[in-house]
Design a protein around this motif. Structure first.
Motif, PDB file in Angstrom:
ATOM      1  N   SER A  89       3.768  -4.017 -13.237  1.00 61.56           N
ATOM      2  CA  SER A  89       5.145  -3.544 -13.369  1.00 61.56           C
ATOM      3  C   SER A  89       5.953  -3.984 -12.157  1.00 61.56           C
ATOM      4  O   SER A  89       5.404  -4.432 -11.138  1.00 61.56           O
ATOM      5  N   TYR A  90       7.256  -3.814 -12.276  1.00 61.34           N
ATOM      6  CA  TYR A  90       8.125  -4.146 -11.144  1.00 61.34           C
ATOM      7  C   TYR A  90       7.769  -3.301  -9.937  1.00 61.34           C
ATOM      8  O   TYR A  90       7.787  -3.779  -8.800  1.00 61.34           O
ATOM      9  N   GLU A  91       7.440  -2.020 -10.176  1.00 62.72           N
ATOM     10  CA  GLU A  91       7.100  -1.122  -9.059  1.00 62.72           C
ATOM     11  C   GLU A  91       5.848  -1.608  -8.324  1.00 62.72           C
ATOM     12  O   GLU A  91       5.791  -1.581  -7.096  1.00 62.72           O
ATOM     13  N   TYR A  92       4.834  -2.040  -9.086  1.00 61.97           N
ATOM     14  CA  TYR A  92       3.626  -2.565  -8.458  1.00 61.97           C
ATOM     15  C   TYR A  92       3.955  -3.811  -7.637  1.00 61.97           C
ATOM     16  O   TYR A  92       3.464  -3.995  -6.522  1.00 61.97           O
ATOM     17  N   ASP A  93       4.766  -4.669  -8.221  1.00 66.20           N
ATOM     18  CA  ASP A  93       5.113  -5.910  -7.557  1.00 66.20           C
ATOM     19  C   ASP A  93       5.783  -5.638  -6.218  1.00 66.20           C
ATOM     20  O   ASP A  93       5.419  -6.215  -5.191  1.00 66.20           O
ATOM     21  N   GLN A  94       6.753  -4.720  -6.237  1.00 70.49           N
ATOM     22  CA  GLN A  94       7.472  -4.407  -5.008  1.00 70.49           C
ATOM     23  C   GLN A  94       6.565  -3.720  -3.994  1.00 70.49           C
ATOM     24  O   GLN A  94       6.616  -3.998  -2.788  1.00 70.49           O
ATOM     25  N   ALA A  95       5.697  -2.819  -4.474  1.00 70.99           N
ATOM     26  CA  ALA A  95       4.790  -2.097  -3.561  1.00 70.99           C
ATOM     27  C   ALA A  95       3.851  -3.066  -2.857  1.00 70.99           C
ATOM     28  O   ALA A  95       3.621  -2.952  -1.644  1.00 70.99           O
ATOM     29  N   ARG A  97       4.346  -6.335  -2.438  1.00 70.73           N
ATOM     30  CA  ARG A  97       5.124  -7.179  -1.529  1.00 70.73           C
ATOM     31  C   ARG A  97       5.337  -6.467  -0.189  1.00 70.73           C
ATOM     32  O   ARG A  97       5.163  -7.064   0.884  1.00 70.73           O
ATOM     33  N   ASP A  98       5.725  -5.194  -0.272  1.00 67.65           N
ATOM     34  CA  ASP A  98       5.943  -4.420   0.952  1.00 67.65           C
ATOM     35  C   ASP A  98       4.648  -4.268   1.745  1.00 67.65           C
ATOM     36  O   ASP A  98       4.633  -4.384   2.974  1.00 67.65           O
ATOM     37  N   TYR A 100       1.920  -6.171   1.674  1.00 66.74           N
ATOM     38  CA  TYR A 100       1.482  -7.435   2.269  1.00 66.74           C
ATOM     39  C   TYR A 100       2.359  -7.811   3.456  1.00 66.74           C
ATOM     40  O   TYR A 100       1.864  -8.370   4.445  1.00 66.74           O
ATOM     41  N   ASP A 101       3.642  -7.494   3.386  1.00 67.26           N
ATOM     42  CA  ASP A 101       4.535  -7.782   4.506  1.00 67.26           C
ATOM     43  C   ASP A 101       4.082  -7.039   5.763  1.00 67.26           C
ATOM     44  O   ASP A 101       4.048  -7.602   6.860  1.00 67.26           O
ATOM     45  N   VAL A 102       3.690  -5.766   5.604  1.00 67.65           N
ATOM     46  CA  VAL A 102       3.191  -4.989   6.735  1.00 67.65           C
ATOM     47  C   VAL A 102       1.889  -5.595   7.266  1.00 67.65           C
ATOM     48  O   VAL A 102       1.706  -5.777   8.477  1.00 67.65           O
ATOM     49  N   ILE A 103       0.966  -5.915   6.343  1.00 69.80           N
ATOM     50  CA  ILE A 103      -0.316  -6.503   6.730  1.00 69.80           C
ATOM     51  C   ILE A 103      -0.092  -7.798   7.514  1.00 69.80           C
ATOM     52  O   ILE A 103      -0.674  -8.006   8.586  1.00 69.80           O
ATOM     53  N   ALA A 104       0.749  -8.675   6.991  1.00 74.72           N
ATOM     54  CA  ALA A 104       0.983  -9.976   7.635  1.00 74.72           C
ATOM     55  C   ALA A 104       1.621  -9.803   9.012  1.00 74.72           C
ATOM     56  O   ALA A 104       1.232 -10.467   9.978  1.00 74.72           O
ATOM     57  N   ARG A 105       2.608  -8.906   9.114  1.00 74.40           N
ATOM     58  CA  ARG A 105       3.287  -8.720  10.389  1.00 74.40           C
ATOM     59  C   ARG A 105       2.331  -8.188  11.455  1.00 74.40           C
ATOM     60  O   ARG A 105       2.365  -8.615  12.611  1.00 74.40           O
ATOM     61  N   LYS A 106       1.469  -7.253  11.085  1.00 77.28           N
ATOM     62  CA  LYS A 106       0.530  -6.688  12.060  1.00 77.28           C
ATOM     63  C   LYS A 106      -0.524  -7.729  12.457  1.00 77.28           C
ATOM     64  O   LYS A 106      -0.913  -7.817  13.625  1.00 77.28           O
TER      65      LYS A 106
END
Length: 349
Positions: A89-95, A97-98, A100-106
């Motif tokens: 779903s769109y909600e899963y996709d956005q969750a 994305r968010d 992975y963004d945290v994982i990548a930044r850390k």
């Protein structure tokens, strides 16, 4: 899903294929495990943060650059989207994305803050077979490699299996001569473990990556300690014991060392020498499949349950993933608070 994930990466970005080993079987199997480990840590912000920063430091050995994180993130989302099918779903996709963004930044923050080499070259100083499938190696990095007792790091054997890295715990406390011990069991068709046990010799060169892991001593604690080790899971326990011999005077320490048979208790004599020298240390060896061997019989967790009580102790658990899971369930049944249990979940190959 893991196969699809890596296929998308290599099809869209052929240049990154050389960063990975020729055979991807283990790499694929570990993908979901890494995702699960990250997600399971999310409820513990400090552990989550340190795990990801350490992972970023560790990934420097692959020559990873920031652009690679974008490639991986896109392929991961596409693989999840494809295999979830109509459940996505769109909600899963956005969750995701968010997340992975945290994982990548850390991870990127951990990598950029690390001033150490991407890896250390090390020479094998000695190699001793302790059984048909267990060896003890001593290596010396050419540059200073700082770590804490109880931590692990990735090892590559470039002479036999270039670009194939496997994790092993350091089996000694830091030394002034910079040497490090490793206890290795050859596991089935394990490439690196087989090479380290059966093919590597004194004089050969290895590469070592950045140390990781949180199974370290809290010197502020005054509680007595229980170490539970299965097989070569003894490695970090041995390092922690060496560390304790330098300062401990008041904490009772119990070691439950489990193996299949008496031959697999490969370093029992050394443990018994330590116990003879330090009155606060007791050793309980256990064999699960060696009737009449003369000591405790059965699983190490069953033996642990017969002793105790343990509610007021600090616990350190090290062994195969199955052994760690079984021990954690037993400790839960024994009412040991989870906050007093330390372990690092990884497998050696």
């Amino acid at each position: 899903m893991a196969g699809y994930f890596y296929a998308r990466i290599f099809l869209n970005n052929p240049g990154v294929r050389d960063m990975f080993p020729v055979t991807m079987d283990v790499q694929r199997a570990r993908l979901l495990g890494a995702i699960v480990s990250a997600v399971q840590s999310v409820d513990d912000p400090d552990r989550f943060d340190e795990y990801l920063r350490s992972l970023g430091r560790d990934h420097r050995k692959f020559q990873v650059v920031p652009e690679h994180y974008e490639v991986v993130g896109a392929a991961l989302l596409e693989a999840m989207r494809t295999f979830a099918g109509p459940e996505w779903s769109y909600e899963y996709d956005q969750a995701w994305r968010d997340a992975y963004d945290v994982i990548a930044r850390k991870m990127l923050a951990g990598a950029s803050a690390d001033s150490n080499p991407a890896w250390w070259h090390a020479e094998v100083i000695s190699h001793e077979r302790r059984s048909s499938d267990i060896a003890m190696l001593t290596v010396r990095p050419f540059q200073q490699l700082e770590y804490r007792s109880g931590q692990y790091l990735s090892v590559e054997v470039p002479k036999f299996h270039p670009r194939v890295w496997r994790t092993y715990s350091v089996a000694n406390a830091p030394r002034t001569d910079n040497t490090m011990d490793f206890h290795v069991r050859a596991l089935g068709a394990g490439w690196v473990s087989g090479a380290l046990v059966r093919r590597v010799q004194a004089g050969d060169l290895l590469r070592l990556a950045a140390p990781m892991g949180t199974m370290v001593l809290d010197r502020r604690s005054t509680r007595d300690i229980v170490f539970v080790a299965g097989g070569t899971g003894l490695s970090p326990i041995k390092a922690l014991l060496e560390d304790l011999t330098t300062f401990n005077r008041t904490r009772w320490v119990h070691v439950f060392f489990g193996a299949r048979n008496r031959d697999d208790l490969y370093d029992l004599a050394s443990l018994q020498e330590l116990a003879a020298a330090y009155p606060w240390l007791s050793i309980v060896p256990v064999c699960s499949d060696d009737p009449g061997w003369g000591g405790e019989e059965g699983s190490v967790t069953d033996t642990l349950s017969r002793f105790g009580p343990w509610m007021e102790h600090d616990f350190f658990v090290s062994g195969s993933p199955m052994m760690v899971r079984t021990t954690l369930r037993t400790l839960s049944q024994l009412k040991v608070p989870q906050t007093r249990i330390r372990y690092d979940a990884f497998s050696e190959h």
